[in-house]
Design a protein around this motif. Structure first.
Motif, short mmCIF file in Angstrom:
data_model
loop_
_atom_site.label_atom_id
_atom_site.label_comp_id
_atom_site.label_asym_id
_atom_site.label_seq_id
_atom_site.Cartn_x
_atom_site.Cartn_y
_atom_site.Cartn_z
N ASP A 120 30.14 41.42 49.02
CA ASP A 120 30.66 40.05 48.99
C ASP A 120 29.76 39.28 47.99
OD1 ASP A 120 32.66 40.43 50.80
OD2 ASP A 120 31.53 39.67 52.52
N ILE A 121 30.33 38.60 47.01
CA ILE A 121 29.52 37.82 46.03
C ILE A 121 30.07 36.36 46.01
CG2 ILE A 121 28.84 37.56 43.63
CD1 ILE A 121 29.17 40.54 43.32
N TYR A 122 29.13 35.45 46.25
CA TYR A 122 29.50 34.01 46.25
C TYR A 122 28.49 33.25 45.42
CZ TYR A 122 31.94 35.59 50.45
OH TYR A 122 32.72 36.28 51.33
N ILE A 123 28.99 32.27 44.64
CA ILE A 123 28.13 31.29 43.95
C ILE A 123 28.44 29.93 44.58
CG2 ILE A 123 27.55 30.18 41.75
CD1 ILE A 123 28.43 32.75 40.37
N VAL A 124 27.42 29.42 45.17
CA VAL A 124 27.60 28.14 45.88
C VAL A 124 26.69 27.08 45.24
CG1 VAL A 124 28.22 29.31 48.02
CG2 VAL A 124 25.83 28.76 47.59
N ASP A 125 27.05 25.84 45.45
CA ASP A 125 26.22 24.74 44.90
C ASP A 125 25.12 24.41 45.90
OD1 ASP A 125 27.45 23.42 46.97
OD2 ASP A 125 28.87 22.31 45.69
N LYS A 126 24.44 23.33 45.58
CA LYS A 126 23.31 22.97 46.44
C LYS A 126 23.75 22.57 47.82
CE LYS A 126 20.44 21.43 42.58
NZ LYS A 126 19.71 20.30 41.95
N ASN A 127 24.99 22.13 47.94
CA ASN A 127 25.50 21.72 49.26
C ASN A 127 26.10 22.91 50.06
OD1 ASN A 127 24.85 19.01 48.78
ND2 ASN A 127 26.75 18.75 47.59
N GLY A 128 26.14 24.06 49.43
CA GLY A 128 26.66 25.24 50.13
C GLY A 128 28.14 25.45 49.97
N ASN A 129 28.77 24.65 49.06
CA ASN A 129 30.20 24.86 48.85
C ASN A 129 30.42 25.96 47.81
OD1 ASN A 129 30.93 22.77 50.63
ND2 ASN A 129 30.50 21.25 49.05
N ILE A 130 31.48 26.65 47.98
CA ILE A 130 31.78 27.81 47.11
C ILE A 130 32.26 27.32 45.77
CG2 ILE A 130 33.19 29.86 46.83
CD1 ILE A 130 33.37 30.05 49.87
N ILE A 131 31.54 27.80 44.73
CA ILE A 131 31.97 27.51 43.36
C ILE A 131 32.86 28.65 42.88
CG2 ILE A 131 31.16 27.14 40.99
CD1 ILE A 131 28.57 26.04 42.16
N ASP A 132 32.45 29.87 43.16
CA ASP A 132 33.20 31.03 42.71
C ASP A 132 32.76 32.24 43.58
OD1 ASP A 132 34.95 32.64 41.43
OD2 ASP A 132 34.01 32.48 39.42
N GLY A 133 33.54 33.31 43.49
CA GLY A 133 33.12 34.52 44.20
C GLY A 133 34.27 35.51 44.43
N GLU A 134 33.87 36.64 44.91
CA GLU A 134 34.83 37.74 45.27
C GLU A 134 34.39 38.36 46.62
OE1 GLU A 134 37.52 38.70 43.83
OE2 GLU A 134 37.39 37.38 42.08
N SER A 135 35.39 38.67 47.44
CA SER A 135 35.04 39.27 48.74
C SER A 135 36.14 40.21 49.21
CB SER A 135 34.82 38.16 49.80
OG SER A 135 34.63 38.76 51.07
N LYS A 136 35.70 41.32 49.77
CA LYS A 136 36.66 42.26 50.36
C LYS A 136 37.09 41.80 51.75
CE LYS A 136 37.07 47.08 51.91
NZ LYS A 136 38.42 47.20 51.47
N PHE A 137 36.20 41.01 52.36
CA PHE A 137 36.39 40.70 53.77
C PHE A 137 36.98 39.30 54.00
CE2 PHE A 137 32.55 43.30 53.12
CZ PHE A 137 33.02 44.50 53.60
N TYR A 138 36.75 38.40 53.05
CA TYR A 138 37.19 37.01 53.26
C TYR A 138 37.97 36.53 52.03
CZ TYR A 138 33.87 36.95 57.08
OH TYR A 138 33.19 37.23 58.21
N ARG A 139 38.85 35.55 52.31
CA ARG A 139 39.53 34.86 51.20
C ARG A 139 38.62 33.74 50.68
NH1 ARG A 139 43.02 30.54 50.88
NH2 ARG A 139 42.97 30.37 53.15
N VAL A 140 38.34 33.81 49.40
CA VAL A 140 37.42 32.83 48.79
C VAL A 140 38.19 31.52 48.52
CG1 VAL A 140 35.91 32.31 46.86
CG2 VAL A 140 36.04 34.65 47.76
N GLU A 141 37.69 30.47 49.15
CA GLU A 141 38.30 29.16 48.96
C GLU A 141 37.26 28.27 48.25
OE1 GLU A 141 39.53 27.69 52.71
OE2 GLU A 141 41.05 29.24 53.04
N ARG A 142 37.47 28.05 46.98
CA ARG A 142 36.51 27.28 46.19
C ARG A 142 36.48 25.83 46.68
NH1 ARG A 142 38.79 30.98 42.94
NH2 ARG A 142 37.38 32.24 41.62
N GLY A 143 35.24 25.31 46.60
CA GLY A 143 35.05 23.95 47.05
C GLY A 143 34.82 23.86 48.56
N LYS A 144 35.04 24.92 49.27
CA LYS A 144 34.85 24.96 50.72
C LYS A 144 33.45 25.48 51.03
CE LYS A 144 39.05 23.83 51.83
NZ LYS A 144 39.65 23.16 52.93
#
Length: 825
Positions: free
Chosen positions: A95-119
């Protein structure tokens, strides 16, 4: 051939199986240890490979990927597309996620979860996580632009990648508390069991391997081989346990190898057995088969080529020669059994018939072909003759007891036709090598033998009666002799007194009748089988017989003798029986009365013992004998009478033939029958004319006579008779006294002219004893033997004993005169 190889193989196998099994066990143990060692090495290599891979992946993400992203941000101000593509490609493991300082998802890929940017990124913050049946390691890294990268590495995927695809190896992940975080065995993972206390969690080393109890699907503990590597921080432990199926596979490989070795061993044994059978056992088996055929079959062919040219061929030849010898003996035995005079039945050990000889067939009524295979009791049916109860079959007892068994007395056999036969038998077991193989029954038909035995008993009884009768006849003859002698003396002394002479004649006649009865007893005493030929006055004998048979009947009889009449040389008793039977027949043929004429003469036309014979003609006036039966009247059991036995004339002919005489018959119907009999004449009989009775009656003698008889009245009356004839008489009671008197007279010069000696005297000092002693004193002694028995050997062969003549009791005066006339004086 196959059986021989099998037998040899079996014996080789039996004798070698224990050491072979021992060696195979050692081999199996060594191979099993070898397998376990290999498994241990495989597990170690696998776990080390997994560990290295995890370390490489962690290092790759922890350093290189982060450095590359930071470099891309510094250089380009953003993450490049190629880097995104790379991240996308490895999303199967991460699972790879790039999040901002607030912990919201900027970008990413995951086998297990649907990536919702900004969440916000809502995942567990622990380093080790279990999510959707996956075990993940989480890494957080700050980027150069102030953002943060979060990726999770799937430990399960790496373990799946490096473990056996066929599930021979199972892997597991345990946290520091002993809880199973994940197990490739679903049953264990689902149960979420705790492995604390099993041993490997408490081990102090980083690496642990060995056999440990492990939970199974059923909840029971099963020992597994476990190899583990502990995490550096002891927060997560992952390892590999060897599946029991892999152990089973490897064990089966050991078994297969062991089995293959065992098969090879069996093949070697088979080849050895085949070699031995070909070069050693086959000739021996062929010889054994040859010997068995020789023992079981009646036909045996011997071919030298069937045996190698060595001792086996010689042995086979000896067996063949022995077979021929045994076969010859067997054939001879069979012929003997079939020809033996007794019945023979051979049975097997169950009592069923195997063979019967001809005599057994004749006695039982069953033939061999219909009897073979049947139980003996169906053919040999025996009962007690007296009670009728069944008798135990001797074969059954012989088979049961293994010894010879005989039948009891009074056993009868009922044959096929229901005839009863008295038998005697015995049964013997046939024993070979200590085992009863059957029995042989030998029996005979004793029916005729038993009849003969009973007849012999009857004959012995008759002989016993005969001995008694002979004794009575002897004593009776002595009494008659004394009475007869006294009457003869009285007749001569009182010849002028007619009344005395009449009384004397009547008494003499009665003595003759008594003599006939005594002769009857003597016939009974000797049974008619032995004849004693003595000089006999047939005229007196026949006259007395006729008077006895015809007395009191209305039949007239006349007995005459020719001028040339002579005494016969016959058995007095048997000849009396001849005329007794003939006169009885004549009397029965003339119930209304008639006449019988008997004529006695010397016949030189028929010689007996090369001398003229005495011919007696008996003629009656009866109805005669029919022509159709006249040739049968002398046959046994032939009779025309209602109550006749048919033995009278048969006995007459038999007695005549015993005397070497002959009997003929002539008959005319209505004119009577004439029987003509020729009997032996005395030695003195010639055609010269002999003195007539009246001349004999006038003779007087001056001889000196010695009379020896144990009966007082006999010797006294006989002495008086001799004195009436002018003789000087000396009397003796036994042989010793006779010898004394004779010797005294001889010494005085007054030799005794003639000695009359009785045969039977107490203590054996009778005629035989006395004549032997007299011959020593005087070889020229003249002696006459006297007896009431006419069947004595001395009476028959008197000359061979030294006597000159015989005198039978009761004594006949004319016979005495003849004897005195012979010696002169």
């Amino acid at each position: 051939m196959k059986r021989i190889i099998t037998d040899i193989f079996y014996k080789l196998f039996i004798y070698s199986i224990v050491p072979v099994i021992f060696l195979l066990i050692i081999f199996g143990v060594l191979m099993r240890n070898h397998v376990y060692q290999n498994i241990n090495e495989i597990a170690h290599r696998q776990i080390e490979m997994i560990n290295n891979e995890l370390q490489d992946e962690i290092e790759f993400f922890d350093r290189r990927i982060v450095q590359r992203i930071d470099h891309s941000i510094h250089r380009y101000g953003s993450i490049q597309d190629d880097l995104k593509y790379f991240i996308y490609r490895v999303k199967e493991l991460y699972d790879i996620y790039i999040v901002d300082k607030n912990g919201n998802i900027i970008d990413g890929e995951s086998k297990f979860y649907r990536v919702e940017r900004g969440k916000p990124l809502n995942i567990d913050n622990h380093r080790y996580q279990v999510d959707n049946m996956e075990v993940l390691i989480r890494f957080d890294k700050d980027l150069a632009n102030g953002n943060r990268i979060v990726f999770r590495l799937s430990v399960k995927k790496i373990l799946d990648e490096f473990c056996y695809s066929d599930n021979d190896l199972e892997y597991f992940i345990v946290d520091s508390m002993g809880n199973v975080v994940y197990d490739s065995n679903p049953s264990i993972y689902i149960k979420k069991v705790n492995l604390k206390g099993l041993g490997f969690l408490e081990s102090g080393g980083k690496n642990v391997s060995g056999y440990f109890p492990f939970p199974t699907e059923t909840g029971l503990l099963e020992r597994h081989y476990v190899s583990i590597i502990k995490d550096l921080n002891d927060e997560l432990i992952y390892g590999i346990k060897v599946n029991s199926e892999l152990l089973g596979k490897e064990t089966r490989k050991i078994y297969i190898q062991t089995a293959m070795m065992f098969v090879v061993y069996l093949l070697i044994l088979y080849l050895i057995a085949k070699y031995l059978s070909k070069y050693l056992s086959n000739p021996i088996v062929a010889l054994k088969r040859f010997s068995e055929e020789a023992s079981k079959s009646d036909i045996l062919n011997f071919n030298e080529k069937d045996f190698p040219d060595n001792e086996l061929r010689v042995l086979a030849k000896n067996i063949y020669e022995s077979f021929l010898k045994v076969k010859r003996l067997k054939d001879e035995l069979f012929i003997t059994l079939m020809s033996i005079g007794d019945g023979v039945i051979v049975t097997d050990n169950t009592g069923n018939i195997e063979m019967m000889n001809k005599v057994a067939e004749a006695i039982t009524g069953y033939n061999n072909d219909e009897s073979v295979g049947k139980p003996l009791v169906e053919v040999f049916r025996i009962n007690n003759e007296i009670t009728g109860e069944p008798v135990e079959n001797p074969v059954e007892k012989a088979l049961r007891e293994g010894k010879i068994v005989g039948l009891a007395n009074h056993t009868v056999l009922t044959d096929k036709n229901g005839n009863r036969k008295i038998i005697s038998d015995s049964a013997a077991p046939i024993i070979l090598n200590g085992e009863v193989k059957g029995a042989i029954l030998v029996f005979r038909d004793d029916t005729e033998k038993e009849k003969f035995k009973k007849e012999m008993i009857r004959k012995e009884q008759i002989e016993t009666i005969g001995l008694v009768a002979g004794g009575i006849a002897h004593d009776f003859n002595n009494i008659l002799s004394a009475i007869n002698n006294y009457m003869l003396v009285a007749k001569m002394s009182f010849g002028e007194n007619e009344k005395v002479v009449e009384f004397a004649n009547n008494v003499i006649t009665l003595c003759g009748t008594g003599k006939f009865l005594a002769n009857k007893l003597l016939v009974l005493s000797k049974g008619g089988e032995h004849i004693s030929l003595v000089e006999t006055d047939l005229y007196s004998l026949i006259s007395e017989t006729a008077r006895f048979v015809l007395s009191g009947t209305n039949i007239k009889y006349d007995v005459k003798k020719a001028d040339y009449y002579c005494y016969g040389f016959v058995d007095q008793n048997l000849v009396a029986q001849i005329f007794h039977n003939l006169l009885i027949n004549a009397k029965q043929a003339m119930p209304e009365g008639g006449e019988i004429k008997i004529y006695i003469e010397l016949d030189d036309s028929f010689l007996i013992f090369e001398k003229p014979s005495i011919k007696i003609t008996v003629e009656d006036t009866g109805p005669g004998i029919p022509e159709d039966v006249i040739d049968k009247i002398f046959q046994p059991f032939f009779t025309t009478k209602q109550h006749g036995s048919g033995l009278g004339l048969y006995i007459v002919k038999a007695i005549v033939e015993k005397h070497d005489g002959r009997i003929t018959v002539q008959s005319t119907k209505g004119k009577g029958a004439t029987f003509t009999i020729n009997l032996p004449a005395s030695d003195r009989c010639t055609l010269e004319n002999v003195k007539v009775d009246k001349e004999l009656e006038m003779d007087r003698f001056c001889n000196k006579v010695l009379i020896m008889d144990d009966e007082y009245f006999v010797r006294d009356s006989l002495g008086m008779l001799f004195e009436s004839l002018g003789c000087e008489v000396c009397l003796a009671e036994d042989g010793d006294e006779a010898l004394k008197i004779y010797k005294e007279n001889l010494e005085k010069g007054k030799k005794i002219d003639i000695v009359f000696l009785d045969i039977t005297v107490p203590f054996g000092k009778g005629a035989k004893y006395t004549i032997e002693k007299l011959k020593i004193i005087d070889p020229d002694v003249k002696a006459v033997v006297m007896s009431g028995y006419t069947d004595s050997d001395i009476m028959e062969n008197y000359k061979s004993y030294g006597f000159i003549d015989v005198l039978s009791k009761p004594y006949d005066r004319k016979r005495i005169i003849e004897i005195l006339s012979k010696i002169g004086g």
